[in-house]
Motif scaffolding. Structure first.
Motif, short mmCIF file in Angstrom:
data_model
loop_
_atom_site.label_atom_id
_atom_site.label_comp_id
_atom_site.label_asym_id
_atom_site.label_seq_id
_atom_site.Cartn_x
_atom_site.Cartn_y
_atom_site.Cartn_z
N MET A 285 0.82 -1.34 0.19
CA MET A 285 0.02 0.01 -0.01
C MET A 285 0.95 1.32 0.02
O MET A 285 1.81 1.36 0.59
N HIS A 286 0.32 2.25 -0.68
CA HIS A 286 1.01 3.51 -0.42
C HIS A 286 0.55 4.34 0.73
O HIS A 286 -0.29 5.15 0.77
N ALA A 287 1.06 3.84 1.74
CA ALA A 287 0.56 4.53 2.94
C ALA A 287 1.27 5.55 3.52
O ALA A 287 1.37 5.95 4.71
N CYS A 288 2.54 6.15 2.54
CA CYS A 288 3.33 7.08 3.09
C CYS A 288 3.28 8.36 2.18
O CYS A 288 3.60 9.50 2.29
N GLY A 289 2.32 8.10 1.13
CA GLY A 289 1.99 9.06 -0.10
C GLY A 289 3.10 9.42 -0.73
O GLY A 289 2.95 10.30 -1.52
N HIS A 290 3.72 8.45 -1.02
CA HIS A 290 4.99 8.49 -1.99
C HIS A 290 4.12 8.59 -3.52
O HIS A 290 4.94 9.06 -4.43
N ASP A 291 3.06 8.04 -3.64
CA ASP A 291 2.24 7.94 -4.79
C ASP A 291 2.09 9.51 -5.38
O ASP A 291 2.30 9.78 -6.46
N SER A 292 1.83 10.47 -4.23
CA SER A 292 1.31 11.77 -4.39
C SER A 292 2.77 12.44 -4.71
O SER A 292 2.66 13.44 -5.71
N HIS A 293 3.99 12.01 -4.21
CA HIS A 293 5.21 12.74 -4.36
C HIS A 293 5.54 12.46 -5.81
O HIS A 293 6.06 13.39 -6.69
N THR A 294 5.41 11.34 -6.48
CA THR A 294 5.44 10.95 -7.76
C THR A 294 4.89 11.72 -8.56
O THR A 294 5.43 12.30 -9.75
N ALA A 295 3.57 11.79 -8.38
CA ALA A 295 2.61 12.32 -9.45
C ALA A 295 2.87 13.94 -9.32
O ALA A 295 3.01 14.51 -10.32
N ILE A 296 3.22 14.36 -8.34
CA ILE A 296 3.61 16.01 -8.24
C ILE A 296 4.59 16.26 -9.16
O ILE A 296 4.82 17.35 -9.88
N ALA A 297 5.65 15.69 -8.79
CA ALA A 297 6.93 15.77 -9.63
C ALA A 297 6.78 15.56 -10.82
O ALA A 297 7.25 16.52 -11.94
N LEU A 298 5.92 14.52 -11.51
CA LEU A 298 5.61 14.35 -12.79
C LEU A 298 4.98 15.57 -13.41
O LEU A 298 5.28 16.08 -14.55
N GLY A 299 3.81 15.89 -12.77
CA GLY A 299 3.28 17.13 -13.13
C GLY A 299 3.87 18.31 -13.32
O GLY A 299 3.93 19.32 -14.19
N THR A 300 4.72 18.62 -12.34
CA THR A 300 5.81 19.69 -12.02
C THR A 300 6.72 19.52 -13.56
O THR A 300 6.91 20.72 -14.19
N ALA A 301 7.12 18.35 -13.89
CA ALA A 301 7.95 17.98 -14.96
C ALA A 301 7.27 18.44 -16.17
O ALA A 301 7.90 19.18 -17.18
N ILE A 302 6.03 18.01 -16.42
CA ILE A 302 5.19 18.17 -17.72
C ILE A 302 5.15 19.76 -17.84
O ILE A 302 5.14 20.17 -19.03
N ALA A 303 4.77 20.55 -16.75
CA ALA A 303 4.34 21.95 -16.66
C ALA A 303 5.78 22.63 -17.11
O ALA A 303 5.86 23.68 -17.88
N LEU A 304 7.01 22.37 -16.44
CA LEU A 304 8.13 23.13 -16.68
C LEU A 304 8.65 22.78 -18.14
O LEU A 304 9.09 23.78 -18.91
N ALA A 305 8.15 21.71 -18.61
CA ALA A 305 8.71 21.29 -20.03
C ALA A 305 7.82 22.08 -21.09
O ALA A 305 8.44 22.09 -22.19
N GLU A 306 6.75 22.96 -20.71
CA GLU A 306 6.15 23.55 -21.63
C GLU A 306 7.08 24.93 -21.93
O GLU A 306 6.90 25.47 -23.22
N PHE A 307 7.79 25.45 -21.20
CA PHE A 307 8.75 26.29 -21.28
C PHE A 307 9.89 26.13 -22.29
O PHE A 307 10.51 26.82 -22.92
N LYS A 308 10.42 24.73 -22.45
CA LYS A 308 11.50 24.24 -23.34
C LYS A 308 12.49 25.17 -23.09
O LYS A 308 12.94 25.25 -22.11
N THR A 309 12.88 25.80 -24.27
CA THR A 309 14.43 26.44 -24.38
C THR A 309 14.11 27.85 -23.68
O THR A 309 15.36 28.39 -23.23
N SER A 310 13.03 28.21 -23.05
CA SER A 310 13.01 29.63 -22.53
C SER A 310 13.13 29.60 -21.09
O SER A 310 13.12 30.66 -20.34
N LEU A 311 13.36 28.39 -20.50
CA LEU A 311 13.54 28.11 -19.01
C LEU A 311 14.99 29.01 -18.54
O LEU A 311 15.95 28.78 -19.42
N PRO A 312 14.97 29.61 -17.61
CA PRO A 312 16.30 30.40 -17.21
C PRO A 312 17.45 29.52 -16.71
O PRO A 312 18.40 30.22 -16.06
N GLY A 313 17.05 28.21 -16.86
CA GLY A 313 18.25 27.38 -16.53
C GLY A 313 18.08 25.84 -16.78
O GLY A 313 16.89 25.57 -17.21
#
Ligand SMILES: [Zn+2]
Ligand SMILES: [Zn+2]
Length: 396
Positions: A101-129
């Motif tokens: 069971m995901h009883a520590c919430g690591h499923d949410s950590h993985t999902a949040i990081a994935l969502g953040t990755a998808i959202a940041l990738a929208e900027f592609k080359t215009s990211l400041p780093g």
């Protein structure tokens, strides 16, 4: 400007991220077995244009979005493993794996990081780093998966790192932050006592390992209460005790196992010696012998204050100042994110996931634990904004 676009993207992908979280939750995998999770993560990141670095030794992976080699690189870390617990939440996306069971919430950590990755990738080359995502295995294991990721180069070229943990003691829409020491080191030990068996009616012919053990337990409890400065918190806890074969035999062998938690490196280093001195003294006086095995585990989790400032500054704009809670005192729990913080400056924060109506206020490692899906967007926004803010600050 960028952050506004980031938040809009997060709102757009939020329902997809929620579905990802439910998929992960329904298919939990124990430490070292995160295979389904890894391939799900890998597929999404590849589709978003990340360069993936895999390991041959475990299911962890690193995903990079490089825009400018000379610019700063920020890392965001998520852990992916679940626990050997039979889920009892009754939710539609409940675990399909018996006893896992995901009883520590690591499923949410993985999902949040994935969502953040998808959202940041929208900027592609215009990211400041540059952005790196570290998806690590085995946070719940004794060794911790982070150290292996670091050995394989997860922090090479990284200037700063952020991590979060779902937290049922704060409501959805709140975060908890802590400057400096946030969590304790977590070490484990095994003590074996060897006596000599004899008839229970003739104790003088043997060496009673149980009596020796009783004295050792007593003396170990004097270390924290009488030998460590009370201003430096420490815990020595015995978790198991095994010994003896029959009611009428003097026991010749006892095994004790326990954990030591501290938030101060000096105290941490002093404790094993104090323990062994007590064990040795008692064994010598009672004609017993011993084995003492002490394993240093994860270090104290020490946040970098400037990195905490970034999280707090961004979080205040997103959820409001009154929802950013200064946790003030550290806790004696351990977390292997501490290994990253030993090497690069970073901040770890608590993401509130309690929502009474959805029954998500149960403590971690409990069969009824779950995360409020509404916390996912909060996590993504704060992570994404903190990463952007860190990249916008010039390299010193
Ligand atoms: Zn846990
Ligand atoms: Zn955890």
């Amino acid at each position: 400007m960028k952050k506004q676009k980031l938040f809009e993207t997060i709102e757009q992908i939020n329902s997809r991220v929620t579905e990802i979280r439910h998929d992960l939750h329904a298919h939990p995998e124990l430490s070292g077995h995160e295979e389904h999770t890894k391939y799900l993560v890998k597929g999404i990141l590849e589709a978003s244009g990340y360069k993936i670095t895999e390991s041959n030794a475990h299911y962890g992976l690193i995903a990079d979005l490089v825009t400018d080699e000379a610019a700063r690189t920020v890392a965001i870390r998520a852990d992916m493993d679940a626990l050997p617990i039979e889920e009892q939440t009754g939710k539609p996306y409940s675990s399909r794996e018996a006893g896992v069971m995901h009883a520590c919430g690591h499923d949410s950590h993985t999902a949040i990081a994935l969502g953040t990755a998808i959202a940041l990738a929208e900027f592609k080359t215009s990211l400041p780093g540059n952005v790196r995502f570290i998806f690590q295995p085995s946070e719940e294991s004794k060794e911790g998966g982070s150290i292996e990721m670091i050995r394989e180069g997860a922090l090479a070229g990284v200037d700063g790192i952020f991590g979060l943990h779902a937290y049922p003691y704060l409501h959805t829409g709140e975060i908890g932050y802590k400057y400096g020491v946030m969590m304790a080191s977590a070490d484990i030990f095994t003590i074996e006592i060897f006596g000599r068996s004899a008839h229970g009616a003739r104790p003088h012919e043997g060496v009673d390992a149980i009596l020796v053990t009783a004295m050792i337990i007593n003396s170990l409890n004097h270390i924290v209460s009488r030998r460590i400065d009370p201003l430096h918190p420490a815990v020595i806890s015995l978790g198991t005790i095994e010994g003896g074969k029959a009611s009428n035999i003097i026991c010749d062998h006892v095994i004790l196992r326990g954990t030591v938690r501290t938030i101060n490196e000096e105290v941490r280093n002093a404790i094993p010696e104090m323990m062994e001195a007590s064990i040795k003294g008692i064994c010598t006086s009672m004609d017993a012998t011993y084995n003492f095995d002490y394993e240093f585990g994860q270090p104290e989790l020490i946040n970098d204050n400037k990195m905490v400032d970034i999280v707090v500054k961004e979080a205040k704009k997103i959820i409001g100042e009154e929802h950013c809670i200064d946790l003030e005192s550290p806790v004696m729990g351990g977390e292997d994110f501490s290994e990253y913080l030993k090497i690069v400056p970073g901040a770890f924060f608590r993401l509130g996931t309690c929502n009474e109506a959805k029954e998500t206020c149960v403590s971690q490692h409990n069969s009824r634990f779950d995360v409020d899906d509404d916390a996912l967007a909060v996590g993504m926004k704060i992570m994404g904004a903190a990463a952007l803010e860190f990249l916008e600050q010039k390299k010193p």
